[in-house]
Scaffold this motif. Sequence first.
Motif, PDB file in Angstrom:
ATOM      1  N   LYS A 145      -3.879 -10.674 -11.940  1.00  0.00           N
ATOM      2  CA  LYS A 145      -4.537 -10.203 -11.309  1.00  0.00           C
ATOM      3  C   LYS A 145      -3.638  -9.816  -9.472  1.00  0.00           C
ATOM      4  CE  LYS A 145      -9.130 -11.077 -14.015  1.00  0.00           C
ATOM      5  NZ  LYS A 145     -10.497 -10.994 -13.723  1.00  0.00           N
ATOM      6  N   GLY A 146      -3.002 -10.655  -9.293  1.00  0.00           N
ATOM      7  CA  GLY A 146      -2.359 -10.633  -8.445  1.00  0.00           C
ATOM      8  C   GLY A 146      -3.105 -11.092  -7.162  1.00  0.00           C
ATOM      9  N   THR A 147      -2.134 -11.439  -5.905  1.00  0.00           N
ATOM     10  CA  THR A 147      -2.956 -12.637  -4.673  1.00  0.00           C
ATOM     11  C   THR A 147      -2.018 -11.943  -3.441  1.00  0.00           C
ATOM     12  OG1 THR A 147      -3.008 -14.717  -3.996  1.00  0.00           O
ATOM     13  CG2 THR A 147      -0.795 -14.311  -4.757  1.00  0.00           C
ATOM     14  N   LEU A 148      -3.568 -11.469  -2.711  1.00  0.00           N
ATOM     15  CA  LEU A 148      -2.718 -10.774  -1.591  1.00  0.00           C
ATOM     16  C   LEU A 148      -1.914 -11.326  -0.217  1.00  0.00           C
ATOM     17  CD1 LEU A 148      -3.181  -7.847   0.368  1.00  0.00           C
ATOM     18  CD2 LEU A 148      -4.971  -8.760   0.738  1.00  0.00           C
ATOM     19  N   VAL A 149      -0.725 -11.284   0.172  1.00  0.00           N
ATOM     20  CA  VAL A 149       0.138 -11.406   1.213  1.00  0.00           C
ATOM     21  C   VAL A 149       0.159 -11.077   2.305  1.00  0.00           C
ATOM     22  CG1 VAL A 149       2.253 -12.049   1.917  1.00  0.00           C
ATOM     23  CG2 VAL A 149       1.031 -13.066  -0.377  1.00  0.00           C
ATOM     24  N   THR A 150      -0.003 -11.154   3.377  1.00  0.00           N
ATOM     25  CA  THR A 150      -0.830 -10.528   4.313  1.00  0.00           C
ATOM     26  C   THR A 150       0.634 -11.090   5.960  1.00  0.00           C
ATOM     27  OG1 THR A 150      -2.398  -9.298   4.021  1.00  0.00           O
ATOM     28  CG2 THR A 150      -1.348  -9.436   6.265  1.00  0.00           C
ATOM     29  N   VAL A 151       1.077 -10.607   6.006  1.00  0.00           N
ATOM     30  CA  VAL A 151       1.776 -11.802   7.553  1.00  0.00           C
ATOM     31  C   VAL A 151       2.060 -10.581   9.091  1.00  0.00           C
ATOM     32  CG1 VAL A 151       4.364 -11.943   8.067  1.00  0.00           C
ATOM     33  CG2 VAL A 151       3.946 -11.929   5.614  1.00  0.00           C
ATOM     34  N   ALA A 154       2.475  -7.157   0.508  1.00  0.00           N
ATOM     35  CA  ALA A 154       1.553  -6.439  -0.211  1.00  0.00           C
ATOM     36  C   ALA A 154       0.770  -7.455  -1.177  1.00  0.00           C
ATOM     37  CB  ALA A 154       3.461  -6.945  -0.395  1.00  0.00           C
ATOM     38  N   VAL A 155       0.434  -7.122  -2.479  1.00  0.00           N
ATOM     39  CA  VAL A 155      -0.207  -8.376  -3.509  1.00  0.00           C
ATOM     40  C   VAL A 155       1.015  -8.520  -3.790  1.00  0.00           C
ATOM     41  CG1 VAL A 155      -1.859  -7.695  -5.392  1.00  0.00           C
ATOM     42  CG2 VAL A 155      -2.954  -6.531  -3.168  1.00  0.00           C
ATOM     43  N   TYR A 156       0.780  -9.491  -4.158  1.00  0.00           N
ATOM     44  CA  TYR A 156       1.986 -10.408  -5.069  1.00  0.00           C
ATOM     45  C   TYR A 156       1.334 -10.380  -6.554  1.00  0.00           C
ATOM     46  CZ  TYR A 156       5.084 -10.343  -1.419  1.00  0.00           C
ATOM     47  OH  TYR A 156       6.175 -10.273  -0.382  1.00  0.00           O
ATOM     48  N   TYR A 157       1.692 -10.103  -7.829  1.00  0.00           N
ATOM     49  CA  TYR A 157       1.569 -10.677  -9.143  1.00  0.00           C
ATOM     50  C   TYR A 157       2.334 -11.316  -9.599  1.00  0.00           C
ATOM     51  CZ  TYR A 157      -1.623  -5.997  -8.252  1.00  0.00           C
ATOM     52  OH  TYR A 157      -2.249  -5.217  -7.390  1.00  0.00           O
ATOM     53  N   CYS A 158       2.359 -12.280 -10.843  1.00  0.00           N
ATOM     54  CA  CYS A 158       2.969 -12.597 -11.844  1.00  0.00           C
ATOM     55  C   CYS A 158       2.734 -11.854 -12.568  1.00  0.00           C
ATOM     56  CB  CYS A 158       1.994 -14.217 -11.521  1.00  0.00           C
ATOM     57  SG  CYS A 158       2.946 -14.834 -12.690  1.00  0.00           S
ATOM     58  N   ASN A 159       4.635 -11.835 -13.279  1.00  0.00           N
ATOM     59  CA  ASN A 159       4.455 -11.207 -14.660  1.00  0.00           C
ATOM     60  C   ASN A 159       5.379 -12.170 -15.427  1.00  0.00           C
ATOM     61  OD1 ASN A 159       7.366  -9.841 -16.196  1.00  0.00           O
ATOM     62  ND2 ASN A 159       5.582  -8.380 -16.260  1.00  0.00           N
ATOM     63  N   ALA A 160       4.784 -12.462 -17.022  1.00  0.00           N
ATOM     64  CA  ALA A 160       5.792 -13.146 -17.817  1.00  0.00           C
ATOM     65  C   ALA A 160       6.239 -11.899 -18.925  1.00  0.00           C
ATOM     66  CB  ALA A 160       4.267 -13.990 -18.942  1.00  0.00           C
ATOM     67  N   ARG A 161       7.257 -12.323 -19.118  1.00  0.00           N
ATOM     68  CA  ARG A 161       7.552 -11.317 -20.297  1.00  0.00           C
ATOM     69  C   ARG A 161       8.274 -11.877 -21.358  1.00  0.00           C
ATOM     70  NH1 ARG A 161      11.680  -6.442 -18.311  1.00  0.00           N
ATOM     71  NH2 ARG A 161       9.252  -5.876 -17.237  1.00  0.00           N
ATOM     72  N   GLY A 162       7.767 -11.418 -22.516  1.00  0.00           N
ATOM     73  CA  GLY A 162       7.969 -11.933 -23.769  1.00  0.00           C
ATOM     74  C   GLY A 162       9.308 -11.992 -24.277  1.00  0.00           C
ATOM     75  N   TYR A 163      10.086 -12.135 -25.601  1.00  0.00           N
ATOM     76  CA  TYR A 163      10.991 -11.760 -25.921  1.00  0.00           C
ATOM     77  C   TYR A 163      11.510 -10.465 -26.417  1.00  0.00           C
ATOM     78  CZ  TYR A 163      12.981 -17.251 -25.594  1.00  0.00           C
ATOM     79  OH  TYR A 163      12.936 -17.765 -25.517  1.00  0.00           O
ATOM     80  N   PRO A 212       0.759  -1.427   0.131  1.00  0.00           N
ATOM     81  CA  PRO A 212       0.207  -0.100  -0.235  1.00  0.00           C
ATOM     82  C   PRO A 212       0.851   0.663   0.134  1.00  0.00           C
ATOM     83  CG  PRO A 212      -0.818  -1.571   1.266  1.00  0.00           C
ATOM     84  CD  PRO A 212       0.245  -1.986   0.970  1.00  0.00           C
ATOM     85  N   GLY A 213       0.253   2.452  -0.597  1.00  0.00           N
ATOM     86  CA  GLY A 213       0.931   3.292  -0.874  1.00  0.00           C
ATOM     87  C   GLY A 213       2.816   2.670  -1.882  1.00  0.00           C
ATOM     88  N   LYS A 214       2.722   2.605  -2.294  1.00  0.00           N
ATOM     89  CA  LYS A 214       4.256   2.544  -2.687  1.00  0.00           C
ATOM     90  C   LYS A 214       4.191   1.528  -4.243  1.00  0.00           C
ATOM     91  CE  LYS A 214       6.787   0.792   1.707  1.00  0.00           C
ATOM     92  NZ  LYS A 214       7.839   0.043   2.184  1.00  0.00           N
TER      93      LYS A 214
END
Length: 116
Positions: A108-114, A91-100, A41-43
């Motif tokens: 869309k992200g998944t929330l991790v709360t510690v 944070a909300v953790y997002y998966c990314n795929a980068r092409g060539y 949040p905020g970052k």
Amino acid sequence: QVQLVESGGGLVQAGGSLKLSCAVSGSIFSINAMGWYRQAPGKQRELVAVIRRGGSTNYADSVKGRFTISRDYAENTVYLQMNSLKPEDTAVYYCNARGYAGEDAWGKGTLVTVSS
């Protein structure tokens, strides 16, 4: 096109572990690298870990020695094993795929709360 669906987030106490999964579908042969990003949040969104097609990996300094990124080609899934979690990992953790060509696809992200 590539589609990404994250899972595995949740609430965990400090010192605990979580394993995030990212199911990959679509034009998987166009992917050069897979990564996990997070946004607190905020970052700004920041890179957590990346794994390239050849298998090399890189990690943010803040997670080195605690997080491990891996890829199961048979299951078309990318994982992020997170150990010794800290409240600042929330944070909300997002998966990314980068092409060539540098194109990006995002989940869309998944929330991790510690909790402390």
